[in-house]
Design an enzyme around this catalytic site. Structure first.
Site, mmCIF file in Angstrom:
data_model
loop_
_atom_site.group_PDB
_atom_site.id
_atom_site.type_symbol
_atom_site.label_atom_id
_atom_site.label_comp_id
_atom_site.label_asym_id
_atom_site.label_seq_id
_atom_site.Cartn_x
_atom_site.Cartn_y
_atom_site.Cartn_z
ATOM 1 N N PRO A 184 0.844 -1.198 0.000
ATOM 2 C CA PRO A 184 0.000 0.000 0.000
ATOM 3 C C PRO A 184 0.877 1.244 0.000
ATOM 4 C CG PRO A 184 0.155 -0.926 2.211
ATOM 5 C CD PRO A 184 0.887 -1.870 1.297
ATOM 6 N N MET A 185 0.550 2.216 -0.844
ATOM 7 C CA MET A 185 1.303 3.483 -0.841
ATOM 8 C C MET A 185 0.314 4.625 -1.003
ATOM 9 S SD MET A 185 4.838 2.580 -2.880
ATOM 10 C CE MET A 185 4.093 1.663 -4.200
ATOM 11 N N GLN A 191 -6.920 -1.580 3.501
ATOM 12 C CA GLN A 191 -6.134 -1.278 4.696
ATOM 13 C C GLN A 191 -6.814 -0.205 5.545
ATOM 14 O OE1 GLN A 191 -2.284 0.967 4.986
ATOM 15 N NE2 GLN A 191 -1.491 -1.062 5.480
ATOM 16 N N CYS A 217 2.490 3.286 9.777
ATOM 17 C CA CYS A 217 2.610 4.637 9.223
ATOM 18 C C CYS A 217 3.435 5.526 10.165
ATOM 19 C CB CYS A 217 1.221 5.237 9.002
ATOM 20 S SG CYS A 217 1.325 6.917 8.336
ATOM 21 N N ASN A 257 9.091 -7.116 3.900
ATOM 22 C CA ASN A 257 8.952 -5.889 3.112
ATOM 23 C C ASN A 257 10.094 -4.931 3.441
ATOM 24 O OD1 ASN A 257 7.315 -2.874 3.661
ATOM 25 N ND2 ASN A 257 7.508 -3.667 1.591
ATOM 26 N N GLY A 263 6.934 -2.361 -2.809
ATOM 27 C CA GLY A 263 6.266 -1.072 -2.989
ATOM 28 C C GLY A 263 6.919 -0.237 -4.061
ATOM 29 N N ARG A 264 7.931 0.556 -3.665
ATOM 30 C CA ARG A 264 8.480 1.545 -4.589
ATOM 31 C C ARG A 264 9.081 0.922 -5.842
ATOM 32 N NH1 ARG A 264 11.927 4.213 -0.067
ATOM 33 N NH2 ARG A 264 11.807 2.030 0.574
HETATM 34 C C1 LIG Z 1 4.579 7.338 -0.660
HETATM 35 C C2 LIG Z 1 4.381 6.158 0.251
HETATM 36 C C3 LIG Z 1 3.142 5.935 0.818
HETATM 37 C C4 LIG Z 1 2.943 4.853 1.686
HETATM 38 N N1 LIG Z 1 1.698 4.624 2.201
HETATM 39 C C5 LIG Z 1 1.480 3.511 2.978
HETATM 40 C C6 LIG Z 1 0.168 3.170 3.426
HETATM 41 O O1 LIG Z 1 -0.843 3.819 3.104
HETATM 42 N N2 LIG Z 1 0.056 2.090 4.233
HETATM 43 C C7 LIG Z 1 1.139 1.313 4.603
HETATM 44 O O2 LIG Z 1 0.978 0.340 5.330
HETATM 45 N N3 LIG Z 1 2.369 1.606 4.156
HETATM 46 C C8 LIG Z 1 2.559 2.655 3.341
HETATM 47 N N4 LIG Z 1 3.808 2.914 2.853
HETATM 48 C C9 LIG Z 1 4.926 1.986 3.158
HETATM 49 C C10 LIG Z 1 5.030 0.894 2.077
HETATM 50 O O3 LIG Z 1 3.879 0.076 2.072
HETATM 51 C C11 LIG Z 1 6.266 0.008 2.327
HETATM 52 O O4 LIG Z 1 6.140 -0.569 3.595
HETATM 53 C C12 LIG Z 1 7.571 0.793 2.246
HETATM 54 O O5 LIG Z 1 7.583 1.676 1.131
HETATM 55 C C13 LIG Z 1 8.784 -0.147 2.140
HETATM 56 O O6 LIG Z 1 8.645 -0.975 1.019
HETATM 57 P P1 LIG Z 1 9.426 -0.682 -0.367
HETATM 58 O O7 LIG Z 1 10.858 -0.488 -0.034
HETATM 59 O O8 LIG Z 1 9.163 -1.903 -1.208
HETATM 60 O O9 LIG Z 1 8.821 0.556 -0.956
HETATM 61 C C14 LIG Z 1 4.021 3.985 1.990
HETATM 62 C C15 LIG Z 1 5.268 4.220 1.389
HETATM 63 C C16 LIG Z 1 5.458 5.276 0.524
HETATM 64 C C17 LIG Z 1 6.813 5.470 -0.115
#
Ligand SMILES: Cc1cc2nc3c(=O)[nH]c(=O)nc-3n(C[C@H](O)[C@H](O)[C@H](O)COP(=O)(O)O)c2cc1C
Length: 334
Positions: free
Chosen positions: A17-18, A82, A112, A213, A237-238
């Protein structure tokens, strides 16, 4: 048709989720991006904030249009909704409402790091009191039928990974179906390093599946994370912005890590779908830049694309700038 989630032992891949990114349009585009299956087992929505009362149906239908298509994207990928909040009762009420509307799975956000959210008793602030994580999970678990998975997403802890196993046990005791762990503390925000070994400590403390993650950007990263954490379930995610076919590659597809023409077509489709869903030109331009900005540190060609597009004032200009992208990426690499 219900959805089982990760089982111990099998490869499971979730799209993280992002907030501000993984909206319904993004979920739609990313899960139907190719002729081959996208490789994603589960999408998770951006968080839905739950405060004093259960969230109204109109808001839930707006944030989760997939409720109208069996809780899945058009390509058939299940979508977990979520929820973020610290009060068990309205969290449970919102979850029950979602399930009555057709949601297939509920995920609970305990990760968060935003100050505004944490100061209002939500997200990672609950990591300081594992019993509160347990209470929220239990209330939601009790409010929805047993066939509906209720998962939790945490960080390693507030300011250290010392209590990660305790947090995992708290989620399990509350009845969580599985646990996703972002391998950073809240204090770290998004700074390096990630600690996949700490995820392994939590995994060994519980019987439920644990989804790893954090900074999984390449197939090699996933292999190393699997070695260090012992996990077979991963959330990305990213990197999905820089390399949307990473999921398919992890399943053995021969898709290249970067194909400018393919990526350009995907971004055009994203913008077209945003516009068709009523997103303004200005907001669509912002979304396009956001996609490229987040993909940029993960993937060199995306950095080249972001550099070209970041100052564009009009959507049409930004899309036109994507045309010279491969040459710009090659120039950078030389
Ligand atoms: C812009 C942004 C928004 C995010 N929003 C959420 C969210 O709404 N809920 C959540 O559980 N994590 C959120 N995250 C965290 C991501 O789900 C993830 O845990 C984190 O980016 C690490 O994973 P990655 O390195 O694969 O991106 C967000 C991350 C980013 C960068």
């Amino acid at each position: 048709m219900s959805f089982a989630g990760p089982a111990a032992g099998g490869l499971f891949l979730a799209l993280a989720p992002m907030d501000g990114i993984t909206c319904a349009v993004y979920r739609e585009v990313i899960t139907s991006a190719d002729a081959t299956p996208c490789g994603i087992d589960l999408c998770v929505t951006e968080f839905v904030r739950v405060t004093a009362n259960a969230v109204p149906e109109s808001v839930l239908r707006r944030d989760l249009p997939e409720l109208a298509t069996g809780g899945r994207t058009r390509a058939g990928v299940p979508v977990a909704v979520q929820l973020l909040g610290g009060k068990p009762e309205p969290m449970a009420g919102t979850a029950a409402r979602l399930v009555s509307l057709g949601a297939l799975a509920i995920d609970l956000n305990f990760g968060c790091p935003a100050k505004t959210v944490n100061n209002h008793d939500g997200g990672a602030s609950l990591l300081r009191t594992p019993c509160r994580v347990e209470a929220v999970v239990r209330a939601v678990r009790d409010a929805v039928p047993p066939a509906i998975p209720v998962s939790a997403k945490i960080r390693l802890g507030w300011d250290s990974a010392e209590h990660v196993a305790e947090l995992a046990r708290a989620a399990e005791q509350g009845g969580a179906s599985w646990l996703t762990i972002h391998a950073r503390t809240r204090v770290q925000q998004y700074a390096p390093p990630v600690d996949w070994v700490a995820i392994g400590r939590a995994r060994r403390a519980v019987a439920m599946p644990v989804v790893a993650n954090g900074d999984l950007c390449t197939t090699d990263d996933v292999v190393r994370c699997a070695e260090q954490s012992g996990c077979t379930a991963f959330m990305i995610g990213r990197a999905a912005m820089g390399d949307p076919r990473l999921f398919a590659r992890l399943r053995g597809a021969a898709a290249p890590a970067f194909d400018g023409a393919w990526m350009r077509a995907l971004l055009h489709r994203y913008v077209e779908t945003l516009r068709a869903s009523g997103t303004t030109e200005h907001a669509s331009l912002g979304r396009l830049k956001q996609w490229l900005r987040l993909g940029a540190p993960m993937h060199a060609p995306m950095l080249a694309a972001f550099d070209r597009v970041k100052t564009a004032a009009r959507l049409a200009d930004a899309l036109a700038l994507l045309d010279g992208w491969e040459a710009a990426a090659a120039e950078r690499a030389a």
